[in-house]
Scaffold this motif. Structure first.
Motif, PDB file in Angstrom:
ATOM      1  N   THR A  92       7.759  -0.115  -1.946  1.00  0.00           N
ATOM      2  CA  THR A  92       8.357   0.319  -0.682  1.00  0.00           C
ATOM      3  C   THR A  92       9.632   1.110  -0.958  1.00  0.00           C
ATOM      4  OG1 THR A  92       9.829  -1.584  -0.367  1.00  0.00           O
ATOM      5  CG2 THR A  92       7.558  -1.817   0.419  1.00  0.00           C
ATOM      6  N   ALA A 235       6.261  -0.792   4.897  1.00  0.00           N
ATOM      7  CA  ALA A 235       4.969  -1.450   4.640  1.00  0.00           C
ATOM      8  C   ALA A 235       4.225  -1.860   5.911  1.00  0.00           C
ATOM      9  CB  ALA A 235       5.163  -2.671   3.731  1.00  0.00           C
ATOM     10  N   LYS A 238      -0.872   1.748   6.218  1.00  0.00           N
ATOM     11  CA  LYS A 238      -1.805   1.561   5.106  1.00  0.00           C
ATOM     12  C   LYS A 238      -1.199   2.084   3.797  1.00  0.00           C
ATOM     13  CE  LYS A 238      -6.289   3.452   3.633  1.00  0.00           C
ATOM     14  NZ  LYS A 238      -7.395   4.371   4.035  1.00  0.00           N
ATOM     15  N   PRO A 239      -1.344   1.332   2.675  1.00  0.00           N
ATOM     16  CA  PRO A 239      -0.823   1.811   1.387  1.00  0.00           C
ATOM     17  C   PRO A 239      -1.777   2.818   0.747  1.00  0.00           C
ATOM     18  CG  PRO A 239      -1.882  -0.299   1.073  1.00  0.00           C
ATOM     19  CD  PRO A 239      -1.932  -0.019   2.571  1.00  0.00           C
ATOM     20  N   TYR A 245       3.606   2.058  -0.316  1.00  0.00           N
ATOM     21  CA  TYR A 245       3.714   2.266   1.127  1.00  0.00           C
ATOM     22  C   TYR A 245       4.706   3.386   1.469  1.00  0.00           C
ATOM     23  CZ  TYR A 245       1.447  -2.324   1.598  1.00  0.00           C
ATOM     24  OH  TYR A 245       0.570  -3.386   1.523  1.00  0.00           O
ATOM     25  N   ASP A 246       4.440   4.048   2.590  1.00  0.00           N
ATOM     26  CA  ASP A 246       5.402   4.978   3.216  1.00  0.00           C
ATOM     27  C   ASP A 246       5.799   6.152   2.332  1.00  0.00           C
ATOM     28  OD1 ASP A 246       5.793   3.454   5.695  1.00  0.00           O
ATOM     29  OD2 ASP A 246       6.782   1.982   4.414  1.00  0.00           O
TER      30      ASP A 246
END
Length: 308
Positions: A92, A235, A238-239, A245-246
């Motif tokens: 993240t 997060a 969707k990863p 994530y992100d």
């Protein structure tokens, strides 16, 4: 039991008073009882905290162990090994809770423990990496940070005096620029910012999507079309294929690289909560001065690894 005894004693004392009515007696006692009930637990907790601090001061090895455990939970647990590469990346963006634990402040506009930290400059991000490395007894990646001055026409570094003279020229074309110079040891085991190549490779996640993890930006990122004009907790979307994530949207992320055309500019990738969709594509990038801050600009961190 102590509170009940105290209440009974107060009741007995007031019973002997002829100056209070029955109603005022009850209200007076009830107020005293509530005040004591609220105050005593807080005083007990404060005494416990002070006693624990004194004990930890006398047992530094235990304090070190607890701090290492805390940082491991906050950071090490979020590191993802990037397949085929010699670095690990945070899954993240650095959150405000993580930032505040290390730096003991919070510069962000949008407040929240799980929101990405923003309003941090490239220099701030580098300082965070070194501070976190130091707290975990890791070798710091960055050293010798300082402001320097470069003459584009002469193609060489110059003095601060030359820079100031250039700024004062009435029709100056700003031949001399100010930039932040710093060394990075990529072999150190501490934390650092990713290079653009590292960031983009990880953002792809072993997939061939336009955005990180999907061809549909709404699935993986907060951007101008769905963010409601603000950053969001990390997060939530969707990863990508590597579990990151992100990397498209939420906040732009600082990278190590400087611009080949202007060494004062540092790269950032990924787009943000107010970006148009094209800015959130894996291959897109932007440049800001190293001391710039924005409420849409944060970062994530990496650590070098000997494994490939």
């Amino acid at each position: 039991m102590k509170l009940k005894k105290l209440f009974l004693i107060l009741t007995a004392l007031v019973a002997f008073s002829s100056t209070l009515t029955a109603v005022s007696d009850y209200e007076y006692l009830l107020g005293k009882y509530k005040t004591l009930k609220e105050r005593l637990p807080a005083e007990k907790e404060e005494k416990r905290r002070i006693a624990e601090e004194e004990w930890l001061a006398a047992h530094p090895e235990e304090k070190t162990r607890r701090e290492a455990e805390m940082y491991a939970q906050l950071f090490d647990a979020y590191l993802v090994t990037i397949p085929g590469k010699n670095y690990l990346m945070m899954k993240t963006e650095v959150t405000q809770k993580q930032w505040q634990t290390v730096m003991e402040n919070n510069p962000s506009k949008f407040k929240g423990d799980d929101l990405p930290v923003e309003e941090v400059s490239w220099i701030n991000a580098v300082e965070f990496c070194n501070a976190l490395s130091e707290k975990q007894n890791l070798e710091k990646c960055y050293s010798n940070g300082h402001w320097a001055y470069y003459d584009k026409k002469k193609n060489k570094d110059v003095t601060e005096e030359d820079y100031n003279k250039d700024q004062k020229k009435k029709y100056s074309k700003r031949q001399v620029i100010k930039y932040y110079a710093i060394d990075c040891n990529f072999n150190a085991n501490g934390y650092r910012l990713p290079t653009v190549d590292e960031w983009q490779y990880a953002a792809k996640g072993g997939q061939e999507f336009k955005y990180s993890g999907s061809g549909n930006l709404d699935e993986v990122g907060w951007y101008g079309g769905n963010s409601g004009g603000k950053a969001h907790p990390v997060a939530q979307k969707k990863p990508n294929g590597y579990g990151l994530y992100d990397m498209s949207g939420n906040v732009w992320e600082w990278c190590w690289d400087s611009s080949s055309n202007n060494c004062s500019l540092r790269c950032n990738c990924g787009g943000s909560w107010h970006s148009i969709a094209i800015s959130c594509e894996v291959g897109d990038r932007y440049w800001y001065d190293a001391d710039n801050t924005y409420d849409s600009l944060g970062f994530r961190i990496v650590r070098s690894s000997s494994k490939k």
